[in-house]
Design a protein around this motif. Structure first.
Motif, PDB file in Angstrom:
ATOM      1  N   THR A   1      25.552  39.977  33.777  1.00 30.16           N
ATOM      2  CA  THR A   1      25.926  41.386  33.891  1.00 30.16           C
ATOM      3  C   THR A   1      24.875  42.209  34.642  1.00 30.16           C
ATOM      4  O   THR A   1      25.234  43.084  35.421  1.00 30.16           O
ATOM      5  CB  THR A   1      26.151  42.002  32.497  1.00 30.16           C
ATOM      6  OG1 THR A   1      24.992  41.795  31.717  1.00 30.16           O
ATOM      7  CG2 THR A   1      27.336  41.379  31.807  1.00 30.16           C
ATOM      8  N   SER A   2      23.584  41.941  34.424  1.00 27.99           N
ATOM      9  CA  SER A   2      22.556  42.755  35.075  1.00 27.99           C
ATOM     10  C   SER A   2      22.650  42.647  36.590  1.00 27.99           C
ATOM     11  O   SER A   2      22.539  43.647  37.303  1.00 27.99           O
ATOM     12  CB  SER A   2      21.146  42.321  34.623  1.00 27.99           C
ATOM     13  OG  SER A   2      20.984  42.542  33.253  1.00 27.99           O
TER      14      SER A   2
ATOM     15  N   HIS B   1      33.505  41.046  31.531  1.00 28.04           N
ATOM     16  CA  HIS B   1      34.593  41.761  32.209  1.00 28.04           C
ATOM     17  C   HIS B   1      34.742  43.192  31.713  1.00 28.04           C
ATOM     18  O   HIS B   1      35.087  44.082  32.471  1.00 28.04           O
ATOM     19  CB  HIS B   1      35.905  40.966  32.142  1.00 28.04           C
ATOM     20  CG  HIS B   1      36.518  40.905  30.794  1.00 28.04           C
ATOM     21  ND1 HIS B   1      37.510  41.757  30.405  1.00 28.04           N
ATOM     22  CD2 HIS B   1      36.257  40.116  29.731  1.00 28.04           C
ATOM     23  CE1 HIS B   1      37.852  41.465  29.155  1.00 28.04           C
ATOM     24  NE2 HIS B   1      37.107  40.474  28.733  1.00 28.04           N
ATOM     25  N   GLN B   2      34.386  43.436  30.434  1.00 31.64           N
ATOM     26  CA  GLN B   2      34.431  44.814  29.934  1.00 31.64           C
ATOM     27  C   GLN B   2      33.332  45.636  30.590  1.00 31.64           C
ATOM     28  O   GLN B   2      33.534  46.775  31.027  1.00 31.64           O
ATOM     29  CB  GLN B   2      34.231  44.834  28.415  1.00 31.64           C
ATOM     30  CG  GLN B   2      35.373  44.171  27.663  1.00 31.64           C
ATOM     31  CD  GLN B   2      35.279  44.376  26.164  1.00 31.64           C
ATOM     32  OE1 GLN B   2      34.273  44.894  25.665  1.00 31.64           O
ATOM     33  NE2 GLN B   2      36.302  43.981  25.446  1.00 31.64           N
ATOM     34  N   MET B   3      32.128  45.046  30.640  1.00 28.59           N
ATOM     35  CA  MET B   3      30.995  45.723  31.244  1.00 28.59           C
ATOM     36  C   MET B   3      31.303  46.100  32.692  1.00 28.59           C
ATOM     37  O   MET B   3      31.021  47.196  33.153  1.00 28.59           O
ATOM     38  CB  MET B   3      29.788  44.774  31.152  1.00 28.59           C
ATOM     39  CG  MET B   3      28.515  45.314  31.708  1.00 28.59           C
ATOM     40  SD  MET B   3      28.477  44.902  33.468  1.00 28.59           S
ATOM     41  CE  MET B   3      27.050  45.833  33.951  1.00 28.59           C
ATOM     42  N   ARG B   4      31.921  45.148  33.436  1.00 27.68           N
ATOM     43  CA  ARG B   4      32.229  45.394  34.849  1.00 27.68           C
ATOM     44  C   ARG B   4      33.223  46.534  35.006  1.00 27.68           C
ATOM     45  O   ARG B   4      33.054  47.406  35.858  1.00 27.68           O
ATOM     46  CB  ARG B   4      32.822  44.135  35.482  1.00 27.68           C
ATOM     47  CG  ARG B   4      31.765  43.085  35.712  1.00 27.68           C
ATOM     48  CD  ARG B   4      32.365  41.797  36.238  1.00 27.68           C
ATOM     49  NE  ARG B   4      31.386  40.747  36.053  1.00 27.68           N
ATOM     50  CZ  ARG B   4      31.667  39.470  35.942  1.00 27.68           C
ATOM     51  NH1 ARG B   4      32.915  39.048  36.004  1.00 27.68           N
ATOM     52  NH2 ARG B   4      30.704  38.597  35.774  1.00 27.68           N
TER      53      ARG B   4
ATOM     54  N   ASN C   1      42.517  37.945  35.669  1.00 30.57           N
ATOM     55  CA  ASN C   1      42.682  37.832  37.119  1.00 30.57           C
ATOM     56  C   ASN C   1      43.076  36.394  37.475  1.00 30.57           C
ATOM     57  O   ASN C   1      43.229  35.545  36.591  1.00 30.57           O
ATOM     58  CB  ASN C   1      41.411  38.278  37.853  1.00 30.57           C
ATOM     59  CG  ASN C   1      40.210  37.413  37.501  1.00 30.57           C
ATOM     60  OD1 ASN C   1      40.361  36.242  37.146  1.00 30.57           O
ATOM     61  ND2 ASN C   1      39.020  37.967  37.608  1.00 30.57           N
ATOM     62  N   ARG C   2      43.240  36.141  38.766  1.00 31.35           N
ATOM     63  CA  ARG C   2      43.694  34.822  39.215  1.00 31.35           C
ATOM     64  C   ARG C   2      42.840  33.695  38.650  1.00 31.35           C
ATOM     65  O   ARG C   2      43.340  32.725  38.085  1.00 31.35           O
ATOM     66  CB  ARG C   2      43.662  34.795  40.754  1.00 31.35           C
ATOM     67  CG  ARG C   2      44.154  33.495  41.369  1.00 31.35           C
ATOM     68  CD  ARG C   2      44.129  33.585  42.892  1.00 31.35           C
ATOM     69  NE  ARG C   2      44.480  32.318  43.478  1.00 31.35           N
ATOM     70  CZ  ARG C   2      45.731  31.911  43.679  1.00 31.35           C
ATOM     71  NH1 ARG C   2      46.729  32.679  43.331  1.00 31.35           N
ATOM     72  NH2 ARG C   2      45.964  30.743  44.223  1.00 31.35           N
ATOM     73  N   TYR C   3      41.504  33.846  38.788  1.00 31.44           N
ATOM     74  CA  TYR C   3      40.628  32.781  38.312  1.00 31.44           C
ATOM     75  C   TYR C   3      40.742  32.610  36.800  1.00 31.44           C
ATOM     76  O   TYR C   3      40.800  31.492  36.285  1.00 31.44           O
ATOM     77  CB  TYR C   3      39.160  33.046  38.691  1.00 31.44           C
ATOM     78  CG  TYR C   3      38.248  32.041  38.031  1.00 31.44           C
ATOM     79  CD1 TYR C   3      38.215  30.727  38.471  1.00 31.44           C
ATOM     80  CD2 TYR C   3      37.488  32.391  36.915  1.00 31.44           C
ATOM     81  CE1 TYR C   3      37.434  29.782  37.840  1.00 31.44           C
ATOM     82  CE2 TYR C   3      36.705  31.460  36.268  1.00 31.44           C
ATOM     83  CZ  TYR C   3      36.676  30.151  36.738  1.00 31.44           C
ATOM     84  OH  TYR C   3      35.909  29.220  36.103  1.00 31.44           O
TER      85      TYR C   3
END
Lengths: 419, 419
Positions: A21-22, A153-156, B389-391
């Motif tokens: 994440t970083s 994925h939440q962080m992103r 997502n796709r992946y």
């Protein structure tokens, strides 16, 4: 504008989980014109969390904290922040009602642990009012601090949708412009590329970096300034110089991958590819189909891991396997031809080799690979010797095979153009 | 014994390259009984490098620095350290002669940049006298500092072969013992697992952590103490309790992967597997063949990405494709059967679905996947709806397909045992 990133979690300091994440946050902040002074990774220890946060607030303009916001007992970030910044936790009614709604439809879930998500330090504002993701913002001593979940994925999602727009508003007008370009190269070493680029006369504030990123080398060009027009002009000029110098060893830039570049070339030349894989075991096929829309140019393939698969599905003659062995130029050629004809493809790749760790001999050591390419009028196969562990040999083989298709399509393309 | 890790590189603070080395180092140091107080990532800026090093030396027992040791101009670690610790650089004659030998056989390489590798801070001892890898050790104020290259595979080699043995000798007898176990779970959420485990009565110094690691959840158990026998005893007892509680949702532990577990089960039951993949495009095959020795139980497969591949290679009838569509239970069953019969496998998997982002409909939205399993006496197929997502959809499909094989083999195994 300078920021620091603090990632929290015993799973990170014990190295059990890689911190992805970083890097993601740094990349997006950098692109948006913010520099990262430092990134830190520390354990789920309230004292350490408080110290790191206070130290960062003392030297940079904003702080991003990730991890430790979850519902389980080992998530301690919120209470550590509450203690360090002297802001008692209080329930956020919006989140509390959301959690209770969720609980009423899921009676099996433990109540107390989920309700923990609703208790935030005084002054906190939630970053995701309508979702079940944790994440909040605090303004402390006139500096924004963002707390995001550690789940990638939440962080992103929260970084891109909430943090970047908020930071941009906060620092409106104060930021410098920056321009960065990444060139992707396969088949040359870092030193060879460095040597090539040093022969160019680039302007002084064009910073060049060289990074081996297996199986490629990436070259980055960064230009910073406070005049966007000048920066862009210099960037375009430098990109032209570097691109010319690198020639066809540069397969792409930025988010390009070898498979996306090969896919685009196939699409443009209106050719369909199929692949017969032995030692790469489906990796080439997996790379090709990782691209959305690949069904327009990729038919599929056969993973002929066992010899019986080579005879049944690829029509490789048993006598050929016996005479030359499965890892041979002859078999690579037969595999590529068999694949192309039966699948009715324009172009077929084949791969047969020894990925190791076992199976090598004096004659054909581990890393020996034959790559074949078949077209209507011609089928050829080349021998390679790759080094590395099993995965590295498979990955180098796949990248080399796709690079062979790339060069083949570029050549065809050029000759069409000149005729 | 406490340490800190400092990773250096503008490619890391700008997020262009993920930092994989720090996590690897932390993992191995943790396993060897050393705790990591913090990990830092900073740019190639001599002032920052010097400050971070001095701060770390002030609070922990050893420091590991990675990156910035290469031959190009953007590698500044050695000079920064020389300046910060007041140790002028001087040429290491051993490295210099090695570099010159290399140069005499490679006249095209730039001399000055490679010779830079031989200049080290006063008192430095090289970690790799006989190789071309950069890397050295300094003892400063009676604390060891290790400098390793940022290139992951070089860093890993030197960490394991040089740093860990040196640290163990340095701190001989002073270290605590620790025992850690990681359990791998697929098909349950972090909260569900937390709920299960909380019902157990584990002893106080058994620390439990929950980590979603897509597509799995990992549960870690850590026990620390200064009596190795007691720690081991408590570990064994706790592992039994947790393993029983998790049941078959736990597919493995430590370095196990779903594909290694399925491979071991196939080997034990003496069955050969083949795979027909559509939406996963070779990913299942790639996972299976990532394991050395997989040719003992894995035959290969067909990636039938195009419909023509499904009819030609898998003998799926065109009428079936027309009537039910490629993404249907009927086609999944025909693919699995066709694959098993022609490849002469004991067990065949099939996968057909919509990985997205395009191709979805109201009836069959993106994420709809059918997974088939064929054995001599029975072929079945189940419908799933995955999100992401796709992946993520491809990866969840592959993991679920392999988990279906795992459960199938476990059941067959159990019934044999009882009869």
């Amino acid at each position: 504008m300078l920021g620091e990133i603090i990632a929290i979690g015993n799973e990170l300091t014990s190295g059990r989980i890689p911190n992805t994440t970083s890097g993601f946050a740094a990349h997006h902040l950098f692109k948006a014109g913010f520099d990262i002074y430092a990134m830190h990774t520390i354990g789920d220890t309230p004292k350490l969390i408080g110290e790191a946060l206070k130290r960062a607030l003392g030297r940079v303009d904003f702080v991003l904290v990730t991890g430790g916001l979850g519902p389980t007992e080992d998530d301690l970030t919120t209470e550590a922040v509450s203690e360090a910044l002297n802001r008692p936790t209080m329930p956020n009614l919006e989140i509390l009602s959301l959690v209770r709604q969720h609980l009423s439809s899921n009676t099996e879930q433990p109540i107390s642990s989920l309700e923990k998500l609703a208790w935030l330090p005084e002054g906190a504002e939630t970053l995701s009012p309508k979702t079940k993701m944790a994440g909040f913002q605090l303004i402390h001593n006139n500096k924004p601090i963002f707390f995001l979940p550690g789940i990638p994925h939440q962080m992103r999602t929260l970084l891109v949708e909430q943090v970047l727009p908020r930071l941009a508003t906060w620092y409106d007008g104060k930021q410098l412009t920056s321009s960065q370009k990444v060139f992707k190269i396969f088949g040359k070493t870092e030193i060879e590329i460095n040597h090539d680029i040093k022969a160019l006369t680039l302007e002084k504030n064009v910073e060049i970096g060289y990074y081996p990123v297996f199986p490629d080398v990436h070259l980055s060009m960064t230009i910073r300034g406070n005049d966007a027009r000048k920066t862009d002009h210099l960037a375009r000029k430098s990109i032209r110089l570097i691109t010319n110098r690198l020639g066809s060893s540069m397969y792409g830039s930025e988010r390009d991958t070898m498979e996306s570049v090969v896919g685009a070339l196939l699409l443009d030349s209106n050719k369909k590819l199929s692949v017969a894989e032995s030692c790469t075991g489906g990796l080439i096929s997996h790379l090709m189909t990782s691209i959305a829309g690949s069904s327009d140019y990729y038919l599929g393939g056969v993973t002929s891991y066992a010899n019986s698969m080579k005879t049944t599905y690829l029509k490789v003659k048993e006598s050929l396997l016996e005479k030359h062995g499965a890892v041979s130029q002859e078999v690579a050629i037969a595999m590529a031809q068999g694949m192309r004809i039966k699948s009715n493809a324009d172009l077929s790749l084949s791969v047969t080799g020894i990925a190791g760790p076992g199976g090598g001999s004096d004659d054909k050591p581990v890393g020996t690979v034959f790559i074949g390419l078949s077209e209507k009028n011609e089928t050829t196969a080349q021998r390679f010797l790759f080094s590395g562990n099993r995965y590295e040999i498979q990955r180098l083989t796949a990248q080399t095979a796709l690079d062979i298709v790339r060069h083949h399509l570029l050549q065809t393309d050029t000759s069409d153009f000149h005729e």
